[in-house]
Design an enzyme around this catalytic site. Sequence first.
Site, PDB file in Angstrom:
ATOM      1  N   ILE A  60     -32.806   9.069  72.730  1.00  0.00           N
ATOM      2  CA  ILE A  60     -32.835   8.125  73.841  1.00  0.00           C
ATOM      3  C   ILE A  60     -32.172   6.860  73.307  1.00  0.00           C
ATOM      4  O   ILE A  60     -32.540   6.348  72.245  1.00  0.00           O
ATOM      5  CB  ILE A  60     -34.274   7.863  74.352  1.00  0.00           C
ATOM      6  CG1 ILE A  60     -34.272   6.808  75.473  1.00  0.00           C
ATOM      7  CG2 ILE A  60     -35.217   7.473  73.242  1.00  0.00           C
ATOM      8  CD1 ILE A  60     -35.632   6.643  76.148  1.00  0.00           C
ATOM      9  N   SER A  61     -31.159   6.387  74.013  1.00  0.00           N
ATOM     10  CA  SER A  61     -30.299   5.332  73.480  1.00  0.00           C
ATOM     11  C   SER A  61     -31.034   4.009  73.292  1.00  0.00           C
ATOM     12  O   SER A  61     -32.035   3.712  73.954  1.00  0.00           O
ATOM     13  CB  SER A  61     -29.101   5.103  74.421  1.00  0.00           C
ATOM     14  OG  SER A  61     -28.241   6.210  74.415  1.00  0.00           O
ATOM     15  N   GLN A  62     -30.507   3.229  72.386  1.00  0.00           N
ATOM     16  CA  GLN A  62     -30.969   1.859  72.170  1.00  0.00           C
ATOM     17  C   GLN A  62     -30.839   1.073  73.472  1.00  0.00           C
ATOM     18  O   GLN A  62     -29.806   1.133  74.145  1.00  0.00           O
ATOM     19  CB  GLN A  62     -30.114   1.218  71.086  1.00  0.00           C
ATOM     20  CG  GLN A  62     -30.414  -0.235  70.796  1.00  0.00           C
ATOM     21  CD  GLN A  62     -29.381  -0.840  69.850  1.00  0.00           C
ATOM     22  OE1 GLN A  62     -28.434  -0.158  69.441  1.00  0.00           O
ATOM     23  NE2 GLN A  62     -29.552  -2.103  69.519  1.00  0.00           N
TER      24      GLN A  62
END
Length: 214
Positions: A60-62
């Site tokens: 899950i992206s920053q």
Amino acid sequence: MKLDDERAGRLILALRQQGVTDGRVLAAMEAVDRALFVHQKFLDQAWEDQALPIDCAQTISQPFIVGLMTQALDVQPRHRVLEIGTGSGYQCAVLSRLARYVYSVERYRSLLSEAEERLRALGADNVITRHGDGGLGWPEQAPFDRIMVTAAAPGEPTELLKQLKPQGVLVAPVGRGSVQMLHRYVGQGDGSFRRESLTEVRFVPLVEGLAKEG
């Protein structure tokens, strides 16, 4: 104020200080509870500005990258958006608060099923999902106003650019190494695109075909 509300507020302030200044994007990110999209063991880090692992060796992206990419995409309320790489569903949930419709493609069936459950729980009824090869896009629903790619394309995403409207925008990480360049492609109305380089990023690669699971 609940602890998560305090953490969300701090994160949104930090994103603004880093250059994510679009009020609609920040409001969408504040409204979507990131804790719903992370593993139980990472709940204490849900509102930290960092990428986190999810199933199938994905991430899950920053939040900063989510905000930066969403801001660069410039989604308007009547837009139809194609997202390549549903993942946990977090980026899709943010886009769903900005667009008229979001079409999202994921190659891992298990990830897609879990993301669909989360999106239903949030009432994101303007999201349409598909288990498929993201590199091929969703030609039956093209053209799209906006396209976001959340995995690193090895080269220019030509097949996806074909599915954009003449003055559409596509945002994607491009590159084969562990570090890629985030590009923004802006349609010029004549079938050509102006490419802008935004920043270096780290994404999992965009892989051809459907994933084999179990």
